[in-house]
Design an enzyme around this catalytic site. Structure first.
Site, mmCIF file in Angstrom:
data_model
loop_
_atom_site.group_PDB
_atom_site.id
_atom_site.type_symbol
_atom_site.label_atom_id
_atom_site.label_comp_id
_atom_site.label_asym_id
_atom_site.label_seq_id
_atom_site.Cartn_x
_atom_site.Cartn_y
_atom_site.Cartn_z
ATOM 1 N N HIS A 1 55.550 68.561 95.150
ATOM 2 C CA HIS A 1 56.822 67.827 95.095
ATOM 3 C C HIS A 1 56.565 66.348 95.399
ATOM 4 O O HIS A 1 55.734 66.019 96.247
ATOM 5 C CB HIS A 1 57.815 68.421 96.095
ATOM 6 C CG HIS A 1 59.199 67.907 95.875
ATOM 7 N ND1 HIS A 1 59.592 66.654 96.293
ATOM 8 C CD2 HIS A 1 60.264 68.446 95.231
ATOM 9 C CE1 HIS A 1 60.853 66.455 95.919
ATOM 10 N NE2 HIS A 1 61.278 67.535 95.266
ATOM 11 N N GLU B 1 60.371 66.329 87.245
ATOM 12 C CA GLU B 1 61.324 65.609 88.089
ATOM 13 C C GLU B 1 60.971 64.126 88.109
ATOM 14 O O GLU B 1 60.111 63.706 88.908
ATOM 15 C CB GLU B 1 61.274 66.150 89.526
ATOM 16 C CG GLU B 1 61.579 67.628 89.640
ATOM 17 C CD GLU B 1 62.025 68.003 91.053
ATOM 18 O OE1 GLU B 1 63.136 68.514 91.188
ATOM 19 O OE2 GLU B 1 61.264 67.760 92.000
ATOM 20 N N LYS C 1 64.901 71.648 100.865
ATOM 21 C CA LYS C 1 64.228 70.565 101.613
ATOM 22 C C LYS C 1 64.394 70.800 103.127
ATOM 23 O O LYS C 1 64.329 71.947 103.553
ATOM 24 C CB LYS C 1 64.753 69.205 101.148
ATOM 25 C CG LYS C 1 64.648 69.062 99.625
ATOM 26 C CD LYS C 1 64.885 67.679 99.120
ATOM 27 C CE LYS C 1 64.770 67.679 97.607
ATOM 28 N NZ LYS C 1 64.903 66.362 97.018
ATOM 29 N N GLY D 1 67.615 62.749 94.026
ATOM 30 C CA GLY D 1 68.520 62.384 95.114
ATOM 31 C C GLY D 1 69.235 61.059 94.925
ATOM 32 O O GLY D 1 69.817 60.514 95.858
ATOM 33 N N ASN E 1 65.886 73.875 95.928
ATOM 34 C CA ASN E 1 64.974 73.303 96.913
ATOM 35 C C ASN E 1 65.840 72.757 98.055
ATOM 36 O O ASN E 1 66.456 71.714 97.914
ATOM 37 C CB ASN E 1 64.169 72.179 96.237
ATOM 38 C CG ASN E 1 63.228 71.478 97.189
ATOM 39 O OD1 ASN E 1 63.082 71.891 98.336
ATOM 40 N ND2 ASN E 1 62.601 70.415 96.709
ATOM 41 N N SER F 1 68.819 65.059 90.461
ATOM 42 C CA SER F 1 70.271 64.861 90.470
ATOM 43 C C SER F 1 71.018 65.819 89.537
ATOM 44 O O SER F 1 71.990 65.434 88.891
ATOM 45 C CB SER F 1 70.609 63.402 90.150
ATOM 46 O OG SER F 1 70.098 62.549 91.155
HETATM 47 P P1 PGA Z 1 68.015 66.458 93.813
HETATM 48 O O1 PGA Z 1 66.539 66.954 94.206
HETATM 49 O O2 PGA Z 1 68.655 67.541 93.000
HETATM 50 O O3 PGA Z 1 68.716 66.227 95.131
HETATM 51 O O4 PGA Z 1 67.851 65.192 93.038
HETATM 52 C C1 PGA Z 1 65.740 67.644 93.307
HETATM 53 C C2 PGA Z 1 64.381 67.917 93.922
HETATM 54 O O5 PGA Z 1 63.861 67.067 94.646
HETATM 55 O O6 PGA Z 1 63.794 68.989 93.708
#
Ligand code: PGA
Length: 267
Positions: free
Chosen positions: A104, A178, A11, A184, A9, A227
């Site tokens: 999401h 998630e 983003k 993040g 993803n 993460s």
């Molecule tokens: P991240 O994001 O790996 O940066 O924690 C995962 C997501 O939001 O799909």
């Protein structure tokens, strides 16, 4: 055992098309038969990336279940019409997209997307031939109350988000668990807890039955997200019930993402 899945993803990244193509070319080379890689760039780069994909595959069209597949990060619930700035699933299919991420937590938070909205988007996306990666997960305040509170939160999201979605259509669905507090933040879920949650989600998403087909362990495939890095990926995908991962930040670094794919191939 079915192939594990690593979905990226991106983003609102990277900052321009040149960097997006560079990232695509870098990670596309790492895609390996033992893992299905799904890349979900921002809308604005999808066309160029789909072209680059086609070139890489000798000019042929994208088929279902490609080893390296593309997806979008959202899609509207109407096919076309007076809906300023929205993009519908058919438009995305036309570009060669196979997947769409829906629900999401960042869209739930910043765009105030409700389960009712997510449900409409899921129904339209499935009806129009996209495969859906539905994201669910509890906030920190809920997790602090314990695992059963987290399960209740996730169960309610699944019930509302999938209301009216026929079981035959759920074959085109996967769910990314998630936990919001892990996205993040560098804090990731205890893999054993994530595995239990994945089993719980499979049961819930297949209406209590343990459905066959789809994921590595049967039923709706469940990815872990939050993460994920090359340092912790093995801890999750070693479980049969965790069919793969949805990776955010670590999918933006070619070397790191390649490592995640390579580790997954070896499991
Ligand atoms: P991240 O994001 O790996 O940066 O924690 C995962 C997501 O939001 O799909």
């Amino acid at each position: 055992m079915a192939r594990k899945i690593i979905a990226a993803n991106w983003k609102e990244n990277p900052k321009n098309e040149k960097d997006a193509l560079k990232l695509f070319r870098g990670v596309a080379k790492a895609a390996n038969g033992a893992v299905r890689v799904i890349l979900c760039p921002p809308f604005i780069y999808l066309d160029e990336i789909a072209h680059a994909w086609k070139k890489m595959h000798g000019g042929r069209r994208h088929k279902k279940e490609e080893q390296l597949a593309l997806g979008a990060q959202d899609a509207f619930w109407e096919e076309k019409g007076a809906f300023t700035s929205e993009v519908g699933p058919r438009m995305l299919r036309g570009l060669g997209m196979e997947y769409v991420i829906l629900g999401h937590s960042e869209r739930r938070k910043w765009m105030k997307e409700t389960d009712a909205v997510i449900n409409k988007k899921i129904q339209r996306a499935l009806a129009d031939g996209l495969r859906v990666i539905l994201c669910v997960g509890e906030p920190l305040a809920v997790r602090r109350k314990g695992l059963s509170a987290a399960r209740n939160h996730v169960a309610s999201q699944i019930r509302r988000d999938l209301a009216g979605v026929a079981s035959r259509d759920r074959r085109h669905l996967m769910i990314a668990y998630e936990p919001i507090w892990a996205i993040g933040t560098g804090r990731y879920d205890n893999p054993e807890d994530a595995c239990e949650m994945a089993e719980f989600i499979k049961r819930k998403a297949s209406g209590g039955r343990s459905a066959r087909g789809g994921g590595a362990a049967g039923g709706v495939p469940v990815l872990y997200g939050g993460s994920v890095t090359s340092k912790n990926i093995a801890e999750y995908i070693k479980y049969n019930s965790i069919d793969g991962a949805l990776v955010g930040g670590a999918s933006l670094k070619v070397g790191e993402f390649k490592k995640i794919i390579n580790i997954t191939c070896k499991i």
